[in-house]
Motif scaffolding. Structure first.
Motif, PDB file in Angstrom:
ATOM      1  N   PHE A 292      -3.704   6.560  12.775  1.00 23.22           N
ATOM      2  CA  PHE A 292      -3.099   6.136  11.341  1.00 23.22           C
ATOM      3  C   PHE A 292      -2.575   4.567  11.401  1.00 23.22           C
ATOM      4  O   PHE A 292      -2.745   4.156  10.452  1.00 23.22           O
ATOM      5  CB  PHE A 292      -1.745   7.185  11.320  1.00 23.22           C
ATOM      6  N   ASP A 293      -2.302   4.209  12.628  1.00 24.51           N
ATOM      7  CA  ASP A 293      -1.823   2.623  12.418  1.00 24.51           C
ATOM      8  C   ASP A 293      -2.885   2.102  12.089  1.00 24.51           C
ATOM      9  O   ASP A 293      -2.865   0.844  11.322  1.00 24.51           O
ATOM     10  CB  ASP A 293      -1.075   2.238  13.630  1.00 24.51           C
ATOM     11  N   MET A 295      -5.578   3.075  10.120  1.00 27.18           N
ATOM     12  CA  MET A 295      -5.576   3.071   8.615  1.00 27.18           C
ATOM     13  C   MET A 295      -4.735   2.285   7.890  1.00 27.18           C
ATOM     14  O   MET A 295      -5.139   1.824   6.896  1.00 27.18           O
ATOM     15  CB  MET A 295      -5.184   4.688   8.411  1.00 27.18           C
ATOM     16  N   GLN A 296      -3.602   2.316   8.245  1.00 32.14           N
ATOM     17  CA  GLN A 296      -2.582   1.477   7.588  1.00 32.14           C
ATOM     18  C   GLN A 296      -3.066  -0.121   7.384  1.00 32.14           C
ATOM     19  O   GLN A 296      -2.899  -0.631   6.445  1.00 32.14           O
ATOM     20  CB  GLN A 296      -1.051   1.667   8.170  1.00 32.14           C
ATOM     21  N   LEU A 297      -3.401  -0.543   8.658  1.00 32.85           N
ATOM     22  CA  LEU A 297      -3.941  -2.207   8.720  1.00 32.85           C
ATOM     23  C   LEU A 297      -4.981  -2.222   7.838  1.00 32.85           C
ATOM     24  O   LEU A 297      -5.056  -3.301   7.143  1.00 32.85           O
ATOM     25  CB  LEU A 297      -4.157  -2.104  10.231  1.00 32.85           C
ATOM     26  N   ALA A 299      -5.736  -0.213   5.177  1.00 38.10           N
ATOM     27  CA  ALA A 299      -5.082  -0.503   3.673  1.00 38.10           C
ATOM     28  C   ALA A 299      -4.717  -1.803   3.312  1.00 38.10           C
ATOM     29  O   ALA A 299      -5.026  -2.262   2.231  1.00 38.10           O
ATOM     30  CB  ALA A 299      -4.141   0.709   3.387  1.00 38.10           C
ATOM     31  N   LYS A 300      -3.749  -2.421   4.172  1.00 39.08           N
ATOM     32  CA  LYS A 300      -3.170  -3.541   3.917  1.00 39.08           C
ATOM     33  C   LYS A 300      -3.957  -4.823   3.684  1.00 39.08           C
ATOM     34  O   LYS A 300      -3.830  -5.573   2.797  1.00 39.08           O
ATOM     35  CB  LYS A 300      -2.113  -3.869   5.168  1.00 39.08           C
ATOM     36  N   ARG A 311      -6.332   0.081  -3.800  1.00 43.69           N
ATOM     37  CA  ARG A 311      -6.024   1.388  -3.207  1.00 43.69           C
ATOM     38  C   ARG A 311      -7.067   1.738  -2.139  1.00 43.69           C
ATOM     39  O   ARG A 311      -8.263   1.231  -2.460  1.00 43.69           O
ATOM     40  CB  ARG A 311      -6.045   2.567  -4.377  1.00 43.69           C
ATOM     41  N   TYR A 314      -9.253   7.683   2.476  1.00 48.45           N
ATOM     42  CA  TYR A 314      -9.965   8.156   3.652  1.00 48.45           C
ATOM     43  C   TYR A 314     -10.734   9.396   3.146  1.00 48.45           C
ATOM     44  O   TYR A 314     -10.223  10.329   2.880  1.00 48.45           O
ATOM     45  CB  TYR A 314      -9.053   8.161   4.893  1.00 48.45           C
TER      46      TYR A 314
END
Ligand code: XMP
Length: 327
Positions: A292-293, A295-297, A299-300, A311, A314
Motif C-alpha cells: 500500500f505504501d 501505491m501511495q507513493l 499516486a503522489k 487521479r 489500481y
C-alpha cells in the motif's frame, strides 16, 4: 549443418557454457549461409530481435543493416537505448527512423482497437519496406522467430510471422538464428552476448505499444501521460525490487476526466490506471499485491509529475474477466 528444427533431445540452454557453444555454432552457420552478402533486420529493441542483432553483428559486422522504426508508441527511453547499445557500443550499421508523426497522423480519430492495430502493423511494414528499397544488394532478412512461434504457426494459432506482409516483389532469404530456442534460452544467450540486463529480461510489450494503453482515439497529450506515468511506475517497481518479479506492469490513461483540486484550484483531468499482473502463459493472470505504501507513493508522484492527471487507480481484476491490456 545447424538444425532447422529443435531436436527432441536438445539440452535446455541454462548456463553460460551452453549459451556460448550455441553462439559459436550459430555464428559459423550464419557466416556460411551469408558469405559476403548483406542482411536486413527490423530491430525493435525487444529481446528476440536484439539477440538476433547481437549475433549477426558478431558474425558479419557491417554486412548487417538494422532498421529501428520509432512509431511514437514506444516506452520512454527505448529508442535511445537501441541507439546507445547497437550504434554507439556495438558499432552496428543502424538506420533510425522517427516515424512518430506519420503513425500518429494516421491514427488520429481512430477509436476501434483492431483498426488501430491494423494501422500500426500496416504502417510499420510500409516504413520498413521504404527503408529496404533505399538499400542496394540486400539478399537476406533476419528475424527473431523463436521455437514457440514455429509451433504456434504449425498449429494455426499464429500466422508466421514477421516477414508476412512485406510487398510481393520484396523477396529475401530468411536468417533465423534463434528459431530453435525457447524464450528463456534466448535471454541466456542475450546475456552472454553482453546485452544490458534490462533489455534481456524486460517484460513483454505488445507490438502496437502504448497505442493500446491509450484507449480510444490516441491524442499526443494523453499518449504523453501514458508514457510518463509508465516511466514512473517502472522506476518505482525497479527500486522496490518488483521489476524482475512481476510479469507485466504498465499504466493506461482512458479518455475520461474527473474533477480534482490542484494548488487550491478546481481541475478537470485524466486518471492513470495501474495494471500489474502475474501469469505463466498470458491466458489467465492474477493481480500483483502491491504494497500500500508503494501505491501511495505512485499516486503522489504520478499526480504531481504527469501533466493533466489528477487521479490514480489500481485495477485489481484478474484475467478472466479482464484481459491484461485494455484494448
Ligand atoms: P491480453 O490483453 O489479451 O494480453 O490479455 C495477453 C498478452 O499479449 C500481449 N498483447 C499483444 N502483444 N500484439 C502483441 O505483440 C498485440 O496486439 C497484443 N495485444 C496483447 C499483452 O501485452 C499480454 O502480454
Amino acid at each position: 549443418m545447424v538444425n532447422d528444427r529443435r531436436p527432441d533431445d536438445m539440452v535446455r540452454i541454462t548456463t553460460k557454457e551452453l549459451a556460448n557453444a550455441f553462439i559459436e555454432e550459430q555464428i559459423a552457420a550464419m557466416k556460411e549461409q551469408i558469405g559476403d552478402r548483406k542482411v536486413l533486420l527490423a530491430l525493435s529493441g525487444g529481446v528476440d530481435s536484439s539477440v538476433v542483432a547481437a549475433l549477426l553483428i558478431k558474425a558479419i559486422g557491417q554486412q548487417l543493416v538494422c532498421v529501428h522504426v520509432n512509431h511514437g508508441l514506444l516506452r520512454k527511453g527505448e529508442p535511445e537505448q537501441v541507439i546507445e547499445v547497437f550504434k554507439n557500443q556495438m558499432k552496428a550499421n543502424l538506420i533510425y527512423v522517427d516515424a512518430t508523426d506519420r503513425f500518429l497522423d494516421k491514427l488520429a480519430g481512430v477509436t476501434d482497437p483492431e483498426t488501430k492495430r491494423k494501422i500500426i502493423g500496416g504502417e510499420f511494414i510500409e516504413v520498413f519496406a521504404e527503408e529496404a528499397r533505399k538499400l542496394d544488394g540486400v539478399e537476406f532478412l533476419a528475424q527473431g522467430t523463436i521455437w514457440p512461434d514455429i509451433l504456434e504457426s504449425e498449429k494455426g494459432i499464429k500466422a508466421h510471422h514477421n516477414a508476412g506482409g512485406l510487398p510481393e516483389d520484396m523477396k529475401f532469404e530468411l536468417v533465423e538464428p534463434v528459431k530453435i530456442l525457447f524464450k528463456d534460452e534466448v535471454r541466456v544467450v542475450g546475456e552472454c552476448l553482453g546485452l544490458p540486463e534490462n533489455m534481456v529480461y524486460r517484460q513483454p510489450f505488445p507490438g502496437p505499444g502504448l497505442g493500446v494503453r491509450c484507449p480510444g482515439a490516441i491524442t499526443r497529450d494523453r499518449l504523453e501521460a501514458v508514457r510518463e506515468s509508465d516511466a514512473i511506475l517502472r522506476e518505482e517497481f525497479e527500486k522496490a525490487g518488483l521489476a524482475g518479479k512481476v510479469w507485466q506492469y504498465f499504466t493506461v490513461v482512458p479518455d475520461f476526466k474527473s474533477t480534482g483540486i490542484k494548488e487550491g484550484n478546481r481541475v478537470f483531468e485524466w486518471c492513470v490506471i495501474i495494471r500489474a499482473v502475474n501469469t505463466t502463459d498470458a491466458m489467465t493472470a492474477e493481480v500483483e499485491n502491491i504494497p500500500f505504501d508503494l501505491m501511495q507513493l505512485l499516486a503522489k508522484r504520478i499526480t504531481s509529475e504527469v501533466k493533466g492527471v489528477n487521479r490514480v487507480l489500481y485495477d485489481f481484476t484478474p484475467k478472466p474477466t479482464a484481459t491484461i491490456e485494455y484494448e
